[in-house]
Motif scaffolding. Structure first.
Motif, PDB file in Angstrom:
ATOM      1  N   ASP A 182     -10.092   7.736 -13.656  1.00 43.50           N
ATOM      2  CA  ASP A 182      -9.442   8.207 -14.055  1.00 43.50           C
ATOM      3  C   ASP A 182      -8.029   6.818 -14.177  1.00 43.50           C
ATOM      4  OD1 ASP A 182      -9.751   9.797 -16.097  1.00 43.50           O
ATOM      5  OD2 ASP A 182      -9.137  11.121 -13.816  1.00 43.50           O
ATOM      6  N   ARG A 183      -7.835   6.520 -13.314  1.00 44.57           N
ATOM      7  CA  ARG A 183      -7.505   5.283 -12.193  1.00 44.57           C
ATOM      8  C   ARG A 183      -7.656   4.458 -11.232  1.00 44.57           C
ATOM      9  NH1 ARG A 183      -4.827   5.092 -16.131  1.00 44.57           N
ATOM     10  NH2 ARG A 183      -2.825   4.100 -15.306  1.00 44.57           N
ATOM     11  N   LEU A 184      -7.855   3.072 -11.364  1.00 47.81           N
ATOM     12  CA  LEU A 184      -8.187   1.855 -10.077  1.00 47.81           C
ATOM     13  C   LEU A 184      -6.547   1.330 -10.302  1.00 47.81           C
ATOM     14  CD1 LEU A 184     -11.307   1.400 -12.016  1.00 47.81           C
ATOM     15  CD2 LEU A 184     -11.346   2.459  -9.718  1.00 47.81           C
ATOM     16  N   LEU A 185      -6.060   1.223  -8.807  1.00 47.79           N
ATOM     17  CA  LEU A 185      -5.331   1.061  -8.530  1.00 47.79           C
ATOM     18  C   LEU A 185      -5.191   0.441  -6.881  1.00 47.79           C
ATOM     19  CD1 LEU A 185      -2.421   4.035  -7.463  1.00 47.79           C
ATOM     20  CD2 LEU A 185      -4.855   4.700  -7.821  1.00 47.79           C
ATOM     21  N   GLU A 186      -3.935  -0.148  -6.529  1.00 46.15           N
ATOM     22  CA  GLU A 186      -3.652  -0.567  -5.498  1.00 46.15           C
ATOM     23  C   GLU A 186      -3.393   0.263  -4.004  1.00 46.15           C
ATOM     24  OE1 GLU A 186      -3.145  -3.558  -2.935  1.00 46.15           O
ATOM     25  OE2 GLU A 186      -3.798  -4.869  -4.792  1.00 46.15           O
ATOM     26  N   ALA A 187      -3.232   0.547  -2.583  1.00 45.65           N
ATOM     27  CA  ALA A 187      -3.398   1.453  -1.997  1.00 45.65           C
ATOM     28  C   ALA A 187      -1.634   1.476  -1.779  1.00 45.65           C
ATOM     29  CB  ALA A 187      -4.213   1.178  -0.501  1.00 45.65           C
ATOM     30  N   ALA A 188      -1.217   0.711  -1.970  1.00 44.80           N
ATOM     31  CA  ALA A 188       0.680   0.573  -2.355  1.00 44.80           C
ATOM     32  C   ALA A 188       1.139   1.125  -3.083  1.00 44.80           C
ATOM     33  CB  ALA A 188       1.072  -0.689  -1.954  1.00 44.80           C
ATOM     34  N   ASP A 189       0.069   1.491  -4.240  1.00 41.46           N
ATOM     35  CA  ASP A 189       1.255   2.135  -5.529  1.00 41.46           C
ATOM     36  C   ASP A 189       0.614   3.349  -5.217  1.00 41.46           C
ATOM     37  OD1 ASP A 189       2.127  -0.285  -6.371  1.00 41.46           O
ATOM     38  OD2 ASP A 189       0.198  -0.771  -8.006  1.00 41.46           O
ATOM     39  N   TRP A 190      -0.538   3.312  -4.499  1.00 42.18           N
ATOM     40  CA  TRP A 190      -1.088   5.343  -4.467  1.00 42.18           C
ATOM     41  C   TRP A 190      -0.129   5.585  -3.591  1.00 42.18           C
ATOM     42  CZ3 TRP A 190      -2.380   8.280  -0.144  1.00 42.18           C
ATOM     43  CH2 TRP A 190      -3.304   9.761  -0.900  1.00 42.18           C
ATOM     44  N   VAL A 191       0.459   5.275  -2.429  1.00 42.44           N
ATOM     45  CA  VAL A 191       1.342   5.821  -1.473  1.00 42.44           C
ATOM     46  C   VAL A 191       2.732   5.953  -2.517  1.00 42.44           C
ATOM     47  CG1 VAL A 191       2.625   5.896   0.481  1.00 42.44           C
ATOM     48  CG2 VAL A 191       0.056   4.987   0.796  1.00 42.44           C
ATOM     49  N   VAL A 192       2.988   5.081  -2.843  1.00 38.68           N
ATOM     50  CA  VAL A 192       4.197   5.646  -3.592  1.00 38.68           C
ATOM     51  C   VAL A 192       4.138   6.235  -5.243  1.00 38.68           C
ATOM     52  CG1 VAL A 192       5.389   4.451  -5.224  1.00 38.68           C
ATOM     53  CG2 VAL A 192       5.317   3.071  -3.522  1.00 38.68           C
ATOM     54  N   TRP A 193       2.968   6.370  -5.451  1.00 36.65           N
ATOM     55  CA  TRP A 193       2.199   7.530  -5.836  1.00 36.65           C
ATOM     56  C   TRP A 193       2.219   9.253  -5.318  1.00 36.65           C
ATOM     57  CZ3 TRP A 193      -2.645   7.176 -10.103  1.00 36.65           C
ATOM     58  CH2 TRP A 193      -2.439   8.757 -10.760  1.00 36.65           C
ATOM     59  N   HIS A 194       2.578   8.719  -4.203  1.00 36.80           N
ATOM     60  CA  HIS A 194       2.130  10.127  -3.281  1.00 36.80           C
ATOM     61  C   HIS A 194       3.804  10.965  -2.964  1.00 36.80           C
ATOM     62  CE1 HIS A 194       0.811  13.259   0.038  1.00 36.80           C
ATOM     63  NE2 HIS A 194       1.941  11.695   1.091  1.00 36.80           N
ATOM     64  N   LEU A 195       4.136   9.324  -2.710  1.00 35.67           N
ATOM     65  CA  LEU A 195       5.729   9.450  -2.729  1.00 35.67           C
ATOM     66  C   LEU A 195       6.588  10.704  -2.985  1.00 35.67           C
ATOM     67  CD1 LEU A 195       6.681   6.683  -0.002  1.00 35.67           C
ATOM     68  CD2 LEU A 195       5.362   8.966   0.553  1.00 35.67           C
ATOM     69  N   THR A 196       6.051   9.764  -4.663  1.00 37.89           N
ATOM     70  CA  THR A 196       7.696  10.063  -5.728  1.00 37.89           C
ATOM     71  C   THR A 196       6.745  11.220  -6.708  1.00 37.89           C
ATOM     72  OG1 THR A 196       6.972   8.441  -7.532  1.00 37.89           O
ATOM     73  CG2 THR A 196       8.516   7.152  -5.583  1.00 37.89           C
ATOM     74  N   GLY A 197       5.333  11.285  -6.309  1.00 34.38           N
ATOM     75  CA  GLY A 197       5.066  12.011  -7.722  1.00 34.38           C
ATOM     76  C   GLY A 197       4.244  11.860  -9.160  1.00 34.38           C
ATOM     77  N   HIS A 198       4.805  10.144  -9.915  1.00 38.28           N
ATOM     78  CA  HIS A 198       4.297  10.025 -10.523  1.00 38.28           C
ATOM     79  C   HIS A 198       3.560   7.994 -10.183  1.00 38.28           C
ATOM     80  CE1 HIS A 198       8.660   8.826 -10.032  1.00 38.28           C
ATOM     81  NE2 HIS A 198       8.387   6.991 -10.798  1.00 38.28           N
ATOM     82  N   GLU A 199       3.163   7.677 -11.408  1.00 41.85           N
ATOM     83  CA  GLU A 199       2.481   6.938 -10.636  1.00 41.85           C
ATOM     84  C   GLU A 199       3.316   5.199 -10.642  1.00 41.85           C
ATOM     85  OE1 GLU A 199      -1.564   4.157 -12.550  1.00 41.85           O
ATOM     86  OE2 GLU A 199      -1.181   5.862 -13.146  1.00 41.85           O
ATOM     87  N   THR A 200       3.563   4.205 -10.071  1.00 40.71           N
ATOM     88  CA  THR A 200       3.996   3.433 -10.457  1.00 40.71           C
ATOM     89  C   THR A 200       3.342   1.559  -9.890  1.00 40.71           C
ATOM     90  OG1 THR A 200       6.779   4.375 -10.489  1.00 40.71           O
ATOM     91  CG2 THR A 200       6.308   1.965 -10.034  1.00 40.71           C
ATOM     92  N   ARG A 201       3.293   0.449 -10.716  1.00 43.53           N
ATOM     93  CA  ARG A 201       2.899  -0.482  -9.875  1.00 43.53           C
ATOM     94  C   ARG A 201       3.479  -1.532 -10.097  1.00 43.53           C
ATOM     95  NH1 ARG A 201      -3.462  -0.023 -11.134  1.00 43.53           N
ATOM     96  NH2 ARG A 201      -3.861   2.137 -12.201  1.00 43.53           N
ATOM     97  N   ASN A 202       3.196  -2.467  -9.088  1.00 45.15           N
ATOM     98  CA  ASN A 202       4.096  -2.790  -8.382  1.00 45.15           C
ATOM     99  C   ASN A 202       3.618  -4.764  -8.752  1.00 45.15           C
ATOM    100  OD1 ASN A 202       3.451  -5.107  -6.039  1.00 45.15           O
ATOM    101  ND2 ASN A 202       2.444  -2.980  -5.792  1.00 45.15           N
ATOM    102  N   SER A 203       4.513  -5.360  -8.798  1.00 44.64           N
ATOM    103  CA  SER A 203       4.242  -7.253  -9.052  1.00 44.64           C
ATOM    104  C   SER A 203       3.935  -8.186  -8.407  1.00 44.64           C
ATOM    105  CB  SER A 203       5.730  -7.481 -10.006  1.00 44.64           C
ATOM    106  OG  SER A 203       6.223  -8.510  -9.474  1.00 44.64           O
ATOM    107  N   THR A 204       3.646  -7.775  -7.057  1.00 49.19           N
ATOM    108  CA  THR A 204       3.305  -8.240  -5.968  1.00 49.19           C
ATOM    109  C   THR A 204       1.797  -8.674  -5.758  1.00 49.19           C
ATOM    110  OG1 THR A 204       4.821  -8.344  -4.818  1.00 49.19           O
ATOM    111  CG2 THR A 204       3.900  -9.003  -3.801  1.00 49.19           C
ATOM    112  N   THR A 205       1.201  -7.033  -5.816  1.00 51.30           N
ATOM    113  CA  THR A 205      -0.208  -6.730  -5.710  1.00 51.30           C
ATOM    114  C   THR A 205      -1.062  -7.163  -7.326  1.00 51.30           C
ATOM    115  OG1 THR A 205      -0.306  -4.861  -6.605  1.00 51.30           O
ATOM    116  CG2 THR A 205      -0.265  -5.197  -4.373  1.00 51.30           C
ATOM    117  N   ALA A 206      -0.111  -6.986  -8.492  1.00 41.17           N
ATOM    118  CA  ALA A 206      -0.503  -7.517  -9.408  1.00 41.17           C
ATOM    119  C   ALA A 206      -0.765  -8.950  -9.955  1.00 41.17           C
ATOM    120  CB  ALA A 206      -0.117  -7.162 -10.877  1.00 41.17           C
TER     121      ALA A 206
END
Length: 565
Positions: A182-206
């Motif tokens: 359902d989602r393809l994402l950077e590991a950095a964004d996945w860890v933030v998702w794990h910490l906060t409980g919701h998906e967030t994408r960052n501008s640097t990896t993007a």
């Protein structure tokens, strides 16, 4: 401990381990450090669950190692420092990139699910997963044919280390994994998702790894459809167009994670970042024309400018990509410290190992000592630094390492020094490319593990480039940068800062030590550099593709072995 002190935590997720630091927000002092060595490390031979050998050039990781990093390092930071949970105002993370994974809509990595666990494409694809190079080559050819306007911002081509070649490889080689993701994402964004409980994408990896810009967004639907009609809606179906800049507040620490790691629920969590990029303000660099070199297993070369220039072979130029209001440039070398580690593990004789053991020092220290007695050019050796391919300026992972000039009299320390010199020549070539295309380099600041461990290397880099090298104060610059952005995410009202420039002024620093070039050494190295350039262009620009032919032959043999298993 003074209860008035406020701290942030920065976690640097590296290739083999995760390093966390607890940082005093007022001074940048590192109050505690903790490291977790990944249980499964780099998965490049066989999956942890067993099965056949992995195909050539696969480099995977286990996202469970990222969870263990958080859960083991943060409690250790609190225990060893004596800091209380209420004193920690923010958490920030950074990652090697592009490191990406497929997940369910609730954030569960596909490799956690029994039905997908035996499938290599369900696991994390590490930055140095080069098995998608054919997909990168085809992507570049289609982009050139279509005249895609974004391609020059990435030096004219991207490699298998980028996001979409890895996505395309999943689609073609494991369509069932792509369909289930359902989602393809950077590991950095996945860890933030794990910490906060919701998906967030960052501008640097993007921006640097997924071809996104804040003015134009992602490439067009037509471009993705030209790659494969099934990819036409990949961004809207499996990614996100909501991209947040560095230092943004991703959210508060969710209660379940907070309880396990000993922090307060709601503690500010910054959006993810890239290890090299986040290190820039941690070296005090917040203005144009200063190159920051993050020197470790590989090297990333980061430069800021007020204008956008197209530089041959750069990894990318992204507006606001490193710091707000500036264009951030990235170039790099795919292997540096990795090359020296390979040589020590595979190349030095037992006699040298025994000498080091008797003296109570490591083999690297012994080789550095012996190599430091040599003069530039004395060995008669010259190396091309492509042991893990070339990131800049050729952007070609199918190139391989090379050593010219060996005889029956060649000593191990001569090879070691030539390997260091080869990586220094690669850096000089990158610096020359920047300046040739309008991006001046007026100062150089080094950080990472190598400047701390190898004085000979730093002096050779100064002598080869003819430039002074300063060294960052912190040995953990990426983790420090993440902690600084965590302070920005928390904001001044909660004990942090309202912008990264202010945070850098208070939390970052450089050492008094400066490596200055020796004029005579620089003269000799300039002669050798001209020879390096000849070899670089001959083997790297198509005059002789023997490296690629040999690598292809090896891949065919390994593929037949895998089929036989």
């Amino acid at each position: 401990m003074d209860a008035r002190r406020r701290f942030t935590i920065g976690i640097d997720f590296g290739t083999l381990s995760g390093r966390a630091i607890l940082v005093d927000v007022a001074t940048g002092e590192e109050a505690a450090t903790a490291v977790y060595e990944y249980e499964n490390g780099v998965i490049d031979e066989v999956l942890p669950v067993g099965g056949p050998p992995l195909p050539p050039d696969f480099a995977l990781q286990d996202p469970a190692d990222y969870v263990r990093t958080v859960e083991r390092t943060i409690p250790e930071l609190l225990r060893t420092s004596g800091a209380r949970p209420e004193q920690v105002v923010g958490v920030g993370i950074d990652f090697t990139s592009c490191t990406m994974l497929p997940a369910r809509a609730d954030g569960t990595p596909l490799c956690f699910l029994p039905e997908f666990r035996p499938n290599p494409h369900a696991w994390v694809k590490l930055w140095k997963h080069h098995a998608a190079q054919d997909h990168a080559n085809r992507l570049n050819a289609i982009a050139r044919r279509r005249g895609e306007p974004w391609l020059p911002r990435y030096g004219g081509k991207i490699s298998s280390e980028w996001f979409f070649p890895k996505v395309w490889q999943i689609l073609e080689e494991a369509p069932e994994v792509y369909a289930a993701a359902d989602r393809l994402l950077e590991a950095a964004d996945w860890v933030v998702w794990h910490l906060t409980g919701h998906e967030t994408r960052n501008s640097t990896t993007a921006g640097y790894k997924a071809i996104w810009s804040k003015r134009e967004g992602f490439p067009s639907r037509d471009f993705f459809a030209a790659l494969d009609p099934r990819l036409a809606d990949v961004v809207d179906q499996k990614m996100s167009r909501r991209i947040l800049p560095q230092g943004s507040l991703a959210g508060g620490l969710r209660a379940e994670v907070a309880e396990r790691i000993g922090l307060l629920p709601g503690t500010a969590v910054a959006v993810g970042n890239v290890d090299a990029h986040v290190a820039v303000p941690a070296t005090t660099v917040v203005s144009p024309h200063k190159m920051v070199m993050v020197m470790g297993t590989s090297i990333c070369h980061m430069v800021l400018d007020r204008e956008e220039h197209m530089v041959e072979g750069m990894c990318g130029v992204v507006e606001d990509g490193i710091l707000p209001g500036l264009f951030g440039y990235e170039a790099g070398q795919s292997a540096v410290g990795d090359i020296f580690a390979w040589y020590v593990e595979q190349g030095i004789p037992a006699e040298y190992q025994e000498q080091a053991r008797r003296r109570g020092i490591g083999p690297h220290e012994l080789l550095e000592e012996k190599a430091s007695r040599l003069k530039p050019g004395e060995s008669g050796l010259l190396a091309l630094d492509w042991w893990n391919g070339n990131r800049s300026v050729l952007v070609d992972v199918d190139l391989t390492g090379m050593m010219v000039g060996m005889t029956l009299a060649t000593r191990p320390e001569e090879i070691y020094r030539a390997l260091i010199e080869g990586t220094a020549f690669g850096t000089r070539l990158i610096m020359d490319a920047f300046e040739r295309h309008g991006v001046p380099i007026e100062e150089v600041v080094a950080c990472g593990g190598l400047p701390d461990r190898n004085r000979l290397l730093m002096q050779i880099y100064a002598d080869v480039t003819g430039r002074e090298f300063r060294v960052a104060r912190s040995s953990n610059t990426s983790a420090l940068g993440s902690a600084m952005f965590a302070a920005v995410a928390a904001g001044a009202a909660r004990g942090g800062y309202d912008d990264i420039v202010t945070a850098a002024a208070r939390m970052a620093g450089v050492r008094d030590q400066v490596y200055r070039p020796d004029a005579e050494s620089h003269r000799i190295y300039t002669e050798l550099y001209r020879e390096y350039q000849l070899l670089h262009d001959y083997f790297g620009r198509g005059a002789n593709d023997v490296m690629k032919r040999l690598k292809a032959l090896r891949a065919r043999y390994r593929a037949s072995t895998v089929r036989a298993c």
